[in-house]
Design a protein around this motif. Structure first.
Motif, PDB file in Angstrom:
ATOM      1  N   LEU A 158      -0.944   4.561 -12.625  1.00 10.60           N
ATOM      2  CA  LEU A 158      -0.502   5.228 -11.394  1.00 10.60           C
ATOM      3  C   LEU A 158      -1.598   6.167 -10.868  1.00 10.60           C
ATOM      4  CD1 LEU A 158       1.556   6.176  -9.265  1.00 10.60           C
ATOM      5  CD2 LEU A 158       2.522   7.713 -10.985  1.00 10.60           C
ATOM      6  N   ILE A 159      -2.168   6.972 -11.783  1.00  7.27           N
ATOM      7  CA  ILE A 159      -3.210   7.913 -11.349  1.00  7.27           C
ATOM      8  C   ILE A 159      -4.443   7.145 -10.873  1.00  7.27           C
ATOM      9  CG2 ILE A 159      -4.807   9.718 -12.183  1.00  7.27           C
ATOM     10  CD1 ILE A 159      -1.930  10.651 -11.556  1.00  7.27           C
ATOM     11  N   GLU A 160      -4.734   6.008 -11.515  1.00 11.24           N
ATOM     12  CA  GLU A 160      -5.861   5.186 -11.074  1.00 11.24           C
ATOM     13  C   GLU A 160      -5.624   4.701  -9.635  1.00 11.24           C
ATOM     14  OE1 GLU A 160      -8.766   4.791 -12.169  1.00 11.24           O
ATOM     15  OE2 GLU A 160      -9.370   3.159 -10.820  1.00 11.24           O
ATOM     16  N   GLN A 161      -4.392   4.341  -9.330  1.00  8.27           N
ATOM     17  CA  GLN A 161      -4.085   3.918  -7.962  1.00  8.27           C
ATOM     18  C   GLN A 161      -4.222   5.085  -6.974  1.00  8.27           C
ATOM     19  OE1 GLN A 161      -3.626   0.956  -6.512  1.00  8.27           O
ATOM     20  NE2 GLN A 161      -4.174   0.156  -8.517  1.00  8.27           N
ATOM     21  N   VAL A 162      -3.819   6.284  -7.414  1.00  8.58           N
ATOM     22  CA  VAL A 162      -3.982   7.469  -6.551  1.00  8.58           C
ATOM     23  C   VAL A 162      -5.469   7.668  -6.248  1.00  8.58           C
ATOM     24  CG1 VAL A 162      -3.724   9.984  -6.420  1.00  8.58           C
ATOM     25  CG2 VAL A 162      -1.865   8.584  -7.372  1.00  8.58           C
ATOM     26  N   ARG A 163      -6.287   7.541  -7.299  1.00 12.96           N
ATOM     27  CA  ARG A 163      -7.743   7.668  -7.080  1.00 12.96           C
ATOM     28  C   ARG A 163      -8.245   6.574  -6.134  1.00 12.96           C
ATOM     29  NH1 ARG A 163     -10.022  11.260 -10.502  1.00 12.96           N
ATOM     30  NH2 ARG A 163      -9.010  11.652 -12.504  1.00 12.96           N
ATOM     31  N   SER A 164      -7.694   5.370  -6.272  1.00 11.90           N
ATOM     32  CA  SER A 164      -8.138   4.266  -5.408  1.00 11.90           C
ATOM     33  C   SER A 164      -7.764   4.529  -3.948  1.00 11.90           C
ATOM     34  CB  SER A 164      -7.518   2.947  -5.873  1.00 11.90           C
ATOM     35  OG  SER A 164      -7.979   2.644  -7.166  1.00 11.90           O
ATOM     36  N   VAL A 165      -6.611   5.143  -3.729  1.00 16.37           N
ATOM     37  CA  VAL A 165      -6.234   5.515  -2.355  1.00 16.37           C
ATOM     38  C   VAL A 165      -7.256   6.501  -1.796  1.00 16.37           C
ATOM     39  CG1 VAL A 165      -4.533   6.804  -0.982  1.00 16.37           C
ATOM     40  CG2 VAL A 165      -3.767   5.066  -2.608  1.00 16.37           C
ATOM     41  N   MET A 166      -7.620   7.477  -2.627  1.00 17.61           N
ATOM     42  CA  MET A 166      -8.592   8.485  -2.166  1.00 17.61           C
ATOM     43  C   MET A 166      -9.950   7.833  -1.893  1.00 17.61           C
ATOM     44  SD  MET A 166      -7.303  11.796  -4.437  1.00 17.61           S
ATOM     45  CE  MET A 166      -8.501  11.601  -5.675  1.00 17.61           C
ATOM     46  N   ASP A 167     -10.367   6.916  -2.778  1.00 24.30           N
ATOM     47  CA  ASP A 167     -11.643   6.205  -2.564  1.00 24.30           C
ATOM     48  C   ASP A 167     -11.592   5.391  -1.274  1.00 24.30           C
ATOM     49  OD1 ASP A 167     -12.722   7.106  -4.956  1.00 24.30           O
ATOM     50  OD2 ASP A 167     -12.140   5.320  -6.084  1.00 24.30           O
ATOM     51  N   ALA A 168     -10.508   4.607  -1.124  1.00 23.02           N
ATOM     52  CA  ALA A 168     -10.413   3.712   0.039  1.00 23.02           C
ATOM     53  C   ALA A 168     -10.392   4.506   1.348  1.00 23.02           C
ATOM     54  CB  ALA A 168      -9.168   2.835  -0.081  1.00 23.02           C
ATOM     55  N   SER A 169      -9.809   5.703   1.301  1.00 27.06           N
ATOM     56  CA  SER A 169      -9.689   6.503   2.531  1.00 27.06           C
ATOM     57  C   SER A 169     -11.052   6.952   3.057  1.00 27.06           C
ATOM     58  CB  SER A 169      -8.789   7.722   2.286  1.00 27.06           C
ATOM     59  OG  SER A 169      -9.437   8.626   1.412  1.00 27.06           O
ATOM     60  N   ARG A 170     -12.080   6.906   2.190  1.00 29.19           N
ATOM     61  CA  ARG A 170     -13.430   7.316   2.621  1.00 29.19           C
ATOM     62  C   ARG A 170     -14.115   6.254   3.467  1.00 29.19           C
ATOM     63  NH1 ARG A 170     -16.758  10.001   3.352  1.00 29.19           N
ATOM     64  NH2 ARG A 170     -18.112  10.911   1.790  1.00 29.19           N
ATOM     65  N   PHE A 171     -13.596   5.001   3.428  1.00 27.81           N
ATOM     66  CA  PHE A 171     -14.322   3.897   4.074  1.00 27.81           C
ATOM     67  C   PHE A 171     -13.476   3.152   5.094  1.00 27.81           C
ATOM     68  CE2 PHE A 171     -16.688   4.051  -0.098  1.00 27.81           C
ATOM     69  CZ  PHE A 171     -17.856   4.538   0.443  1.00 27.81           C
ATOM     70  N   LEU A 188       0.038   3.132   7.818  1.00 23.53           N
ATOM     71  CA  LEU A 188      -0.387   3.611   6.496  1.00 23.53           C
ATOM     72  C   LEU A 188       0.231   4.976   6.197  1.00 23.53           C
ATOM     73  CD1 LEU A 188      -4.169   2.560   6.547  1.00 23.53           C
ATOM     74  CD2 LEU A 188      -2.387   1.643   5.038  1.00 23.53           C
ATOM     75  N   THR A 189       0.295   5.831   7.219  1.00 19.46           N
ATOM     76  CA  THR A 189       0.902   7.154   7.033  1.00 19.46           C
ATOM     77  C   THR A 189       2.360   7.012   6.608  1.00 19.46           C
ATOM     78  OG1 THR A 189      -0.547   8.067   8.717  1.00 19.46           O
ATOM     79  CG2 THR A 189       1.376   9.373   8.158  1.00 19.46           C
ATOM     80  N   ALA A 190       3.069   6.083   7.256  1.00 20.24           N
ATOM     81  CA  ALA A 190       4.488   5.876   6.908  1.00 20.24           C
ATOM     82  C   ALA A 190       4.612   5.365   5.476  1.00 20.24           C
ATOM     83  CB  ALA A 190       5.127   4.908   7.897  1.00 20.24           C
ATOM     84  N   ASP A 191       3.741   4.412   5.098  1.00 18.24           N
ATOM     85  CA  ASP A 191       3.775   3.883   3.720  1.00 18.24           C
ATOM     86  C   ASP A 191       3.547   5.010   2.706  1.00 18.24           C
ATOM     87  OD1 ASP A 191       4.151   1.361   4.714  1.00 18.24           O
ATOM     88  OD2 ASP A 191       2.083   0.688   4.392  1.00 18.24           O
ATOM     89  N   LEU A 192       2.499   5.802   2.977  1.00 14.67           N
ATOM     90  CA  LEU A 192       2.170   6.872   2.023  1.00 14.67           C
ATOM     91  C   LEU A 192       3.256   7.942   1.998  1.00 14.67           C
ATOM     92  CD1 LEU A 192      -1.687   7.206   2.571  1.00 14.67           C
ATOM     93  CD2 LEU A 192      -0.521   6.355   0.542  1.00 14.67           C
ATOM     94  N   SER A 193       3.858   8.226   3.155  1.00 17.25           N
ATOM     95  CA  SER A 193       4.916   9.241   3.203  1.00 17.25           C
ATOM     96  C   SER A 193       6.069   8.858   2.290  1.00 17.25           C
ATOM     97  CB  SER A 193       5.469   9.413   4.627  1.00 17.25           C
ATOM     98  OG  SER A 193       4.455   9.848   5.465  1.00 17.25           O
ATOM     99  N   ARG A 194       6.387   7.557   2.264  1.00 12.76           N
ATOM    100  CA  ARG A 194       7.479   7.114   1.383  1.00 12.76           C
ATOM    101  C   ARG A 194       7.114   7.365  -0.080  1.00 12.76           C
ATOM    102  NH1 ARG A 194       8.457   3.410   5.584  1.00 12.76           N
ATOM    103  NH2 ARG A 194       6.781   2.015   4.968  1.00 12.76           N
ATOM    104  N   ILE A 195       5.876   7.118  -0.417  1.00  8.70           N
ATOM    105  CA  ILE A 195       5.440   7.343  -1.809  1.00  8.70           C
ATOM    106  C   ILE A 195       5.469   8.837  -2.142  1.00  8.70           C
ATOM    107  CG2 ILE A 195       3.439   7.186  -3.343  1.00  8.70           C
ATOM    108  CD1 ILE A 195       2.793   4.513  -1.866  1.00  8.70           C
ATOM    109  N   VAL A 196       4.990   9.655  -1.203  1.00  8.29           N
ATOM    110  CA  VAL A 196       4.997  11.106  -1.439  1.00  8.29           C
ATOM    111  C   VAL A 196       6.432  11.593  -1.636  1.00  8.29           C
ATOM    112  CG1 VAL A 196       4.529  13.358  -0.367  1.00  8.29           C
ATOM    113  CG2 VAL A 196       2.833  11.519  -0.209  1.00  8.29           C
TER     114      VAL A 196
END
Ligand SMILES: CCCCCCCCCCCCCC(=O)SCCNC(=O)CCNC(=O)[C@H](O)C(C)(C)COP(=O)(O)OP(=O)(O)OC[C@H]1O[C@@H](n2cnc3c(N)ncnc32)[C@H](O)[C@@H]1OP(=O)(O)O
Length: 208
Positions: free
Chosen positions: A33-46, A57-65
């Protein structure tokens, strides 16, 4: 030996409860799970999404948050920052280091800075100083007689560019102890090349 057992071996009193690692909190899937969180942060840079995609994407992430907020626990009971079997103890805000060696001689760690840690063409200096601060926490935890040590100051000299996406080696150790004052040194290498070195003062304080 776990890092908790290694740290205990050099102290005259037990590690503070909050610093005692475990390898079960959050369950066996927590590391992924934490690896996926890091991957979200990495992907957001590009990405440079259009407005529609950004809103989706905001709606998808909001559901996860929301799902995570619904299962929040007090910070001392949280899995992140406590899992000594995971890179950076499962704390996604830290660069994902792995402890190679820990003892009275200090701590050696391997670190791969990632896209999220990128500054301009190299790792951001603030992330390098964050890495040193955290590893100095490990090194001083091993050398204080009780409680723990807080950073009074930390100075980094950036000697050459620090690459992302490849394993680097950090070493941090307590050079001298003067009462409550611990003088700490550290280095970060890419192979034989020195990327950065660090001087810090930590002060032993009682556990709160
Ligand atoms: C290993 C197992 C796992 C472990 C995992 C856990 C890892 C966790 C890792 C987390 C790691 C993250 C860690 C973090 O990020 S800790 C977070 C960042 N740090 C802080 O927030 C600290 C804030 N500051 C303070 O709390 C106090 O100011 C401290 C505690 C630092 C000192 O206030 P205190 O009232 O206690 O002490 P004192 O004022 O009587 O001073 C005592 C002596 O020190 C000397 N002095 C003080 N400051 C400086 C200075 N700037 N330059 C030079 N000298 C300085 C001072 O002259 C005196 O010397 P002397 O007159 O005695 O000779």
């Amino acid at each position: 030996m776990t890092s908790t057992q290694q740290a205990d071996a050099g102290r005259t009193s037990e590690l503070p409860k909050w610093a005692r690692g475990n390898s079960h909190r959050g369950g066996p899937g927590f590391g992924e799970l934490i690896e996926q969180v890091r991957s979200v942060m990495d992907a957001s840079r590009f990405i440079a999404p259009g407005d529609d995609v950004a809103r989706e994407l905001t709606a998808d992430l909001s559901r996860i948050v929301e799902r995570m907020q619904a299962i929040a626990v007090p910070v001392d009971d949280a899995a992140a920052d406590s899992r000594e079997d995971l890179p950076a103890r499962g704390n996604p805000s830290l660069p994902p280091f792995e402890i190679i060696d820990l003892g009275s001689e200090g701590v050696v760690a391997e670190i791969v800075f990632r896209a999220f840690h990128l500054g301009r063409l190299s790792a951001h200096g603030g992330n390098i100083s964050l890495l040193f601060d955290e590893l100095a926490g490990y090194a001083t935890m091993h050398r204080v007689t009780s409680g723990f040590a807080r950073t009074a100051f930390l100075k980094v000299d950036y000697r050459s560019l620090t690459p992302i996406d490849r394993p680097l080696r950090a070493r941090v150790w307590v050079e001298e102890i003067d009462g409550r004052k611990l003088h700490v040194l550290g280095t970060l290498h890419d192979g034989d090349r020195l990327c950065a070195d660090m001087t810090a003062l930590f002060i032993q304080v009682p556990d709160a």
